[in-house]
Design a protein around this motif. Structure first.
Motif, short mmCIF file in Angstrom:
data_model
loop_
_atom_site.label_atom_id
_atom_site.label_comp_id
_atom_site.label_asym_id
_atom_site.label_seq_id
_atom_site.Cartn_x
_atom_site.Cartn_y
_atom_site.Cartn_z
N PRO A 15 49.12 32.35 14.88
CA PRO A 15 49.14 33.72 15.40
C PRO A 15 48.30 33.95 16.65
O PRO A 15 48.50 34.92 17.36
CB PRO A 15 48.60 34.54 14.23
N LEU A 31 51.95 39.47 24.07
CA LEU A 31 52.47 38.60 23.02
C LEU A 31 52.59 37.17 23.51
O LEU A 31 52.25 36.22 22.80
CB LEU A 31 53.83 39.12 22.55
N PRO A 49 50.90 37.09 18.34
CA PRO A 49 51.02 38.34 17.58
C PRO A 49 49.70 38.88 17.03
O PRO A 49 49.49 40.09 16.99
CB PRO A 49 51.98 37.97 16.45
N TRP A 94 54.61 34.54 12.85
CA TRP A 94 53.15 34.52 12.86
C TRP A 94 52.60 33.11 12.61
O TRP A 94 51.42 32.85 12.85
CB TRP A 94 52.59 35.48 11.80
N GLY A 150 55.24 41.91 17.07
CA GLY A 150 54.69 40.63 16.61
C GLY A 150 55.51 40.00 15.51
O GLY A 150 55.62 38.77 15.43
N TYR A 194 56.54 34.56 20.30
CA TYR A 194 55.69 34.63 21.50
C TYR A 194 56.23 33.78 22.64
O TYR A 194 55.92 34.01 23.81
CB TYR A 194 54.26 34.19 21.17
#
Length: 528
Positions: A219, A63, A68, A213, A281, A286
Motif C-alpha cells: 500500500p 495514488l 493507496p 492494496w 485507493g 497505483y
C-alpha cells in the motif's frame, strides 16, 4: 481627509492614531466593495473552494507516487489541519469580515510586514492556481484527442473567467454556484458508483475488494519519499477552503453566514475528500497507465466511471471534471483580484489596483491577476503534465504557509481580545483554541520541510527542489524587506486594533426572498 487631520482628531479624542487611520481607509476603500453575495451563493462557493483540480486530478498523482495508504493517510491528516484552520479563521472572519481576510488579519494582529508578505504570497498563489487549472484543461482534453490545439480551450476558458469576474460580483457568484452544484452531485454519484464497482458491478474486473492494496509495491509506494510527497498534493487539493473568508467583504450578513459555512467544513472534508480517497485507493491500481506521466494525466474519477459502464460514462464524468476546472479557475481569479485590491487599499501596492467599475468591481486587479495567470499558462509548452506538477507544488506550499500564518494570527487575535476584555463579543467561538492553532502551526511546519524528500532521493532534482522550497526564502525575504523599509513593529495585545471593521447586527442586509432565490436553494440543502 489628510493624514494631519486624522492625527489631530485622534489627539483631541484620545484615540490611537493607527485605529483612526485604519477606520478612514475602511471608509475610503473597503465599503466600495458591494455586499452582493447571498448566503446561498457563499455556501455553495465554500464547496467550490474545496472541490477542484486537486481532487479530480491530484488524487491520481498521489495514488501513483505514494500508493493507496499514503493517499488516504495524507489526505486525512491535511483534512484535519484544514478543519482546525477554518475554525480559527471563521472566528476572526465572522468578527471582522473584510475582503483581505486572513491576510489582513496577519498584518493587523501580528505585524504589518507579516501581512504584506502573506498577501502577496497568496495573491501569487491564486494567479498560479488559475494557470494550473488552465493547464489541467489540456490534460483532460487528451482523454478524447491529442490533436486539439493545446492553447485554444485554455484561452476560451480564460476569457470566460475574466468576463465572469469583471461584469459584477453577482455574475461570479451565480457561475460559481451552478458549477459547484454540478461538482457536488458528481462526487456523490461517484462515491455510490465506486461502492458498486468495488462489489463487482463493473465490466471485466469482478469483485475487487482490497486487492489493489497488496498489489506490487502497495500500500505504500516509493517508501518515505512517496509518502511525504503526497502531502503537497493534498495541500494543493484542499487549497481554496480558507479563501472562502475572502468573500466576507462582499457577503450579506457575514457574522451569521460564515459560522454556518465553517461548521460544515468537517462534513465536506469527510464526504468529498476522505471517502473519495478511500474509493480511489480500492478501485484504481497505483500503476494504472496514464494516471501520472509528464505528458498526460487521467482523472481517477473518469477511470471509475469507465469501469462501471462504457467509454461514454467516462466521457461524461471527464466533461464534469472540465467544468470543475473552470469553477476552480473562476474562484482563484476572484480571490486573487480581491487580495490585489486589498494590497492597494492597505498601501502595499499602487493605488491603481483599487479602481472600481460602476458595479464596484476592482477591474484593474482582475485584469492584472488574469494576465499573470495566462503568462504562467503559456509555460505548458514545456509539457502539460510536468508544468502542472510544478505549479501544483508551488500552490501546495503556498497553502501550507497560509495555514501556518492563520494559526499565528488566531493566537495573536485572541491575545488582543483577552487583553482588551472583548472575548465576549465573538459571534462565533473556535472551540479548538488554543491547541488547534498550535497544532496547525507545528504540523504544517514539519510537513513543509519533509514533503520535498523526493527532490533529494534517489538523486537531486534541481527543478523539483525549487518547486518545493522556492516559497520559503521568498516569503522570509518579503517580511524582512518590508520590515526594514517601513520599520514595522509587532503589535502589542493591549494596543491591537480589534474594533475597526467589526460587523454588528445593525449592519445586516435582508436575505433574498423572491421565489426564484428560494428555488435556487434546492441545490444547497443537502450539502449542510
Amino acid at each position: 481627509m489628510a493624514s494631519a487631520d486624522i492625527e489631530k482628531i485622534a489627539h483631541d479624542h484620545a484615540i490611537p492614531p493607527e485605529t483612526l487611520h485604519r477606520a478612514h481607509a475602511h471608509l475610503v476603500n473597503e465599503d466600495h466593495l458591494r455586499r452582493s453575495l447571498s448566503a446561498r451563493q457563499v455556501q455553495m462557493i465554500a464547496i467550490g473552494g474545496t472541490i477542484g483540480t486537486g481532487l479530480f486530478l491530484g488524487t491520481g498523482k498521489a495514488l501513483a507516487t505514494g500508493g493507496p495508504a499514503s493517499l488516504l493517510l495524507c489526505y486525512s491528516i491535511v483534512g484535519g489541519i484544514v478543519f482546525m484552520t477554518m475554525l480559527a479563521l471563521g472566528e476572526m472572519a465572522a468578527f471582522v469580515p473584510v475582503a483581505g481576510s486572513f491576510c489582513t488579519f496577519a498584518g493587523r494582529y501580528v505585524d504589518d510586514s507579516f501581512g504584506f508578505a502573506l498577501t502577496w504570497n497568496y495573491w501569487f498563489n491564486d494567479a498560479v492556481s488559475t494557470a494550473a487549472d488552465l493547464v489541467a484543461l489540456q490534460l483532460l482534453v487528451q482523454y478524447w484527442t491529442d490533436v486539439f490545439p493545446w492553447y485554444a480551450l485554455g484561452i476560451i476558458v480564460w476569457v470566460l473567467v475574466v468576463l465572469a469576474n469583471i461584469i459584477n460580483v453577482r455574475a461570479y457568484g451565480e457561475l460559481e454556484y451552478w458549477l459547484s452544484l454540478l461538482k457536488v452531485v458528481t462526487i456523490i454519484i461517484f462515491i455510490i458508483l465506486s461502492i458498486a464497482v468495488n462489489a463487482g458491478g463493473n465490466i471485466g474486473y469482478g469483485y475487487i475488494g482490497a486487492k489493489y492494496w497488496t498489489q506490487g509495491a502497495a500500500p505504500f509506494v516509493g517508501g518515505i519519499g512517496g509518502f511525504a510527497s503526497v502531502f503537497v498534493t493534498a495541500s494543493f487539493a484542499y487549497g481554496g477552503t480558507e479563501s472562502i473568508a475572502i468573500t466576507a467583504g462582499e457577503t450579506r450578513d457575514p457574522a451569521r453566514v460564515l459560522p454556518r459555512v465553517v461548521k460544515n467544513v468537517f462534513w465536506r472534508i469527510l464526504l468529498f475528500y476522505i471517502l473519495s480517497a478511500i474509493m480511489i485507493g480500492f478501485n484504481i491500481p497505483y500503476d494504472t497507465p496514464g494516471l501520472s506521466t509528464k505528458s498526460s494525466r487521467t482523472s481517477p474519477f473518469t477511470l471509475a466511471f469507465q469501469m462501471a459502464g462504457s467509454k461514454s460514462a467516462g466521457s461524461f464524468v471527464n466533461a464534469v471534471v472540465l467544468t470543475s476546472v473552470v469553477s476552480a479557475g473562476n474562484h482563484a481569479t476572484y480571490c486573487g483580484s480581491r487580495l490585489l485590491y486589498t494590497l492597494g487599499a492597505n498601501g502595499h501596492a499602487p493605488k491603481v489596483f483599487t479602481r472600481l467599475t460602476r458595479y464596484q468591481v476592482p477591474w484593474v486587479a482582475v485584469m492584472t491577476t488574469s494576465l499573470v495567470s495566462i503568462v504562467l499558462f503559456s509555460l505548458s509548452f514545456a509539457g502539460s503534465g510536468q508544468v502542472w506538477t510544478w505549479l501544483q507544488n508551488i500552490v501546495g506550499v503556498s497553502n501550507q504557509l497560509s495555514w501556518i500564518c492563520i494559526g499565528i494570527a488566531s493566537l495573536r487575535f485572541r491575545a488582543g481580545l483577552k487583553a482588551q476584555g472583548k472575548e465576549h463579543l465573538l459571534p462565533f467561538v473556535n472551540w479548538t483554541y488554543p491547541w488547534g492553532p498550535w497544532i496547525c502551526i507545528i504540523l504544517n511546519s514539519f510537513i513543509v520541510l519533509v514533503q520535498g524528500w523526493t527532490s533529494f532521493s534517489p538523486t537531486f532534482g534541481a527543478v523539483d527542489f525549487v518547486s518545493f522550497y522556492l516559497e520559503l526564502p521568498v516569503f522570509a525575504l518579503m517580511i524582512i524587506g518590508w520590515k526594514l523599509v517601513k520599520r514595522t513593529k509587532l503589535h502589542k495585545a493591549s494596543e491591537m486594533d480589534v474594533e475597526t471593521d467589526v460587523y454588528t447586527k445593525e449592519d445586516r442586509e435582508p436575505e433574498e426572498t423572491s421565489w426564484k432565490s428560494k428555488g435556487k436553494r434546492i441545490g444547497t440543502w443537502f450539502c449542510f
